[in-house]
Motif scaffolding. Sequence first.
Motif, mmCIF file in Angstrom:
data_model
loop_
_atom_site.group_PDB
_atom_site.id
_atom_site.type_symbol
_atom_site.label_atom_id
_atom_site.label_comp_id
_atom_site.label_asym_id
_atom_site.label_seq_id
_atom_site.Cartn_x
_atom_site.Cartn_y
_atom_site.Cartn_z
ATOM 1 N N VAL A 90 -3.234 -44.588 -72.150
ATOM 2 C CA VAL A 90 -4.577 -45.182 -72.241
ATOM 3 C C VAL A 90 -5.497 -45.100 -70.916
ATOM 4 O O VAL A 90 -6.751 -44.825 -71.120
ATOM 5 C CB VAL A 90 -4.190 -46.831 -72.697
ATOM 6 N N LEU A 91 -4.896 -45.280 -69.843
ATOM 7 C CA LEU A 91 -5.539 -44.972 -68.564
ATOM 8 C C LEU A 91 -6.181 -43.550 -68.592
ATOM 9 O O LEU A 91 -7.306 -43.301 -68.183
ATOM 10 C CB LEU A 91 -4.783 -45.197 -67.408
ATOM 11 N N PHE A 92 -5.183 -42.546 -68.994
ATOM 12 C CA PHE A 92 -5.681 -41.177 -69.010
ATOM 13 C C PHE A 92 -6.621 -40.908 -69.691
ATOM 14 O O PHE A 92 -7.526 -40.208 -69.445
ATOM 15 C CB PHE A 92 -4.370 -40.178 -69.298
ATOM 16 N N SER A 93 -6.869 -41.374 -71.089
ATOM 17 C CA SER A 93 -7.751 -41.150 -72.015
ATOM 18 C C SER A 93 -9.126 -41.764 -71.649
ATOM 19 O O SER A 93 -10.158 -41.378 -71.619
ATOM 20 C CB SER A 93 -7.281 -42.208 -73.320
ATOM 21 N N GLN A 94 -8.923 -43.104 -70.863
ATOM 22 C CA GLN A 94 -10.274 -43.637 -70.312
ATOM 23 C C GLN A 94 -10.928 -42.742 -69.266
ATOM 24 O O GLN A 94 -12.198 -42.497 -69.334
ATOM 25 C CB GLN A 94 -9.577 -45.060 -69.984
ATOM 26 N N ASN A 95 -9.755 -42.342 -68.395
ATOM 27 C CA ASN A 95 -10.586 -41.541 -66.995
ATOM 28 C C ASN A 95 -11.258 -40.292 -67.832
ATOM 29 O O ASN A 95 -12.208 -39.732 -67.241
ATOM 30 C CB ASN A 95 -9.227 -41.339 -66.235
ATOM 31 N N LYS A 96 -10.689 -39.731 -68.803
ATOM 32 C CA LYS A 96 -11.159 -38.662 -69.333
ATOM 33 C C LYS A 96 -12.579 -38.805 -69.905
ATOM 34 O O LYS A 96 -13.512 -38.003 -69.761
ATOM 35 C CB LYS A 96 -10.211 -37.993 -70.519
ATOM 36 N N ILE A 97 -12.747 -40.262 -70.541
ATOM 37 C CA ILE A 97 -14.007 -40.293 -71.373
ATOM 38 C C ILE A 97 -14.952 -40.569 -70.154
ATOM 39 O O ILE A 97 -16.142 -40.209 -70.196
ATOM 40 C CB ILE A 97 -13.853 -41.611 -72.111
ATOM 41 N N VAL A 98 -14.700 -41.202 -69.097
ATOM 42 C CA VAL A 98 -15.684 -41.472 -67.931
ATOM 43 C C VAL A 98 -15.814 -40.224 -67.334
ATOM 44 O O VAL A 98 -17.151 -40.160 -66.986
ATOM 45 C CB VAL A 98 -14.881 -42.521 -66.722
ATOM 46 N N LYS A 99 -14.942 -39.338 -67.396
ATOM 47 C CA LYS A 99 -15.374 -38.098 -66.513
ATOM 48 C C LYS A 99 -16.412 -37.217 -67.293
ATOM 49 O O LYS A 99 -17.477 -36.522 -66.915
ATOM 50 C CB LYS A 99 -14.159 -37.235 -66.119
ATOM 51 N N SER A 100 -16.189 -37.340 -68.701
ATOM 52 C CA SER A 100 -17.015 -36.651 -69.647
ATOM 53 C C SER A 100 -18.556 -37.373 -69.582
ATOM 54 O O SER A 100 -19.480 -36.462 -69.797
ATOM 55 C CB SER A 100 -16.662 -36.736 -70.941
ATOM 56 N N PHE A 101 -18.625 -38.725 -69.526
ATOM 57 C CA PHE A 101 -19.892 -39.318 -69.361
ATOM 58 C C PHE A 101 -20.745 -38.800 -68.187
ATOM 59 O O PHE A 101 -21.792 -38.624 -67.988
ATOM 60 C CB PHE A 101 -19.678 -40.836 -69.249
ATOM 61 N N SER A 102 -19.954 -38.607 -66.912
ATOM 62 C CA SER A 102 -20.545 -38.265 -65.506
ATOM 63 C C SER A 102 -21.220 -36.810 -65.620
ATOM 64 O O SER A 102 -21.813 -36.285 -65.008
ATOM 65 C CB SER A 102 -19.450 -38.217 -64.668
ATOM 66 N N LYS A 103 -20.519 -35.885 -66.510
ATOM 67 C CA LYS A 103 -20.879 -34.445 -66.758
ATOM 68 C C LYS A 103 -22.180 -34.515 -67.754
ATOM 69 O O LYS A 103 -22.747 -33.398 -67.958
ATOM 70 C CB LYS A 103 -19.775 -33.617 -67.156
ATOM 71 N N ALA A 104 -22.378 -35.516 -68.411
ATOM 72 C CA ALA A 104 -23.707 -35.511 -69.456
ATOM 73 C C ALA A 104 -24.751 -35.105 -68.764
ATOM 74 O O ALA A 104 -25.159 -35.582 -67.622
ATOM 75 C CB ALA A 104 -23.821 -36.733 -70.225
ATOM 76 N N ASN A 105 -25.674 -34.282 -69.267
ATOM 77 C CA ASN A 105 -26.904 -33.647 -68.972
ATOM 78 C C ASN A 105 -27.971 -33.981 -70.046
ATOM 79 O O ASN A 105 -28.733 -33.138 -70.486
ATOM 80 C CB ASN A 105 -26.904 -32.276 -68.546
ATOM 81 N N PHE A 106 -28.255 -35.338 -70.157
ATOM 82 C CA PHE A 106 -29.157 -35.759 -71.208
ATOM 83 C C PHE A 106 -30.605 -35.886 -70.425
ATOM 84 O O PHE A 106 -31.012 -36.243 -69.302
ATOM 85 C CB PHE A 106 -28.951 -37.097 -71.852
#
Length: 206
Positions: A90-106
């Motif tokens: 669960v923690l790994f999945s959460q960290n992966k989601i947070v990292k993907s948000f940080s790379k977003a370029n909207f």
Amino acid sequence: MCKSTIADKLAVSYKTIQRLMKKLEALGMIKQYEMKRHTNMNQTANAIVILPLKEEMTDKNIHLEAKKCPTKTTTPSLKQNIINNKRNDVLFSQNKIVKSFSKANFIAHWVPERFADLTSCYYNESQTIQELWKVVKQCNRVVNYATSERAFTPQQELNIGIRAFKEFVMKVKDNKKMQNRFGYFNGIVNNLMDKLYFDQDFLESF
């Protein structure tokens, strides 16, 4: 979606959604992450992540299972390892989601779509596109401080921004020397606005 959008879609109040989010987070069903705008690092709507279901195993459950199935060989330590592994997943999945948000370029919502579409053909960074549109906004000066009326309407402003950017692209292609591209673009926009402010045909075409 932000809480206000969820409230509108469900036809309930913002406070109701806020209370429900707190309840779901307390139950371990969701996790909220604070997000910040790229432009000024101010807080914006939280990212809401739905968490996978976790099966908690207590000593009471283990005791009951032992009575029903004496031949079961799974030890408490092994069961604890299973729980720990699930938590780590669960923690790994959460960290992966947070990292993907940080790379977003909207690109920010306040940049007109036509301007964003044009400039994105030449620049990939949303920050650059937003700064270019800020130049256009700043050049459109207030002419009546009592009413906050500006020299050009939003439609005229957009048209000028697009024309100025096309001229800017041509200068770049001609290898025009620029110490600061935003400063150079600012000069193009200012010159164009000074010219069109007295152009009655342009003003009446919008």
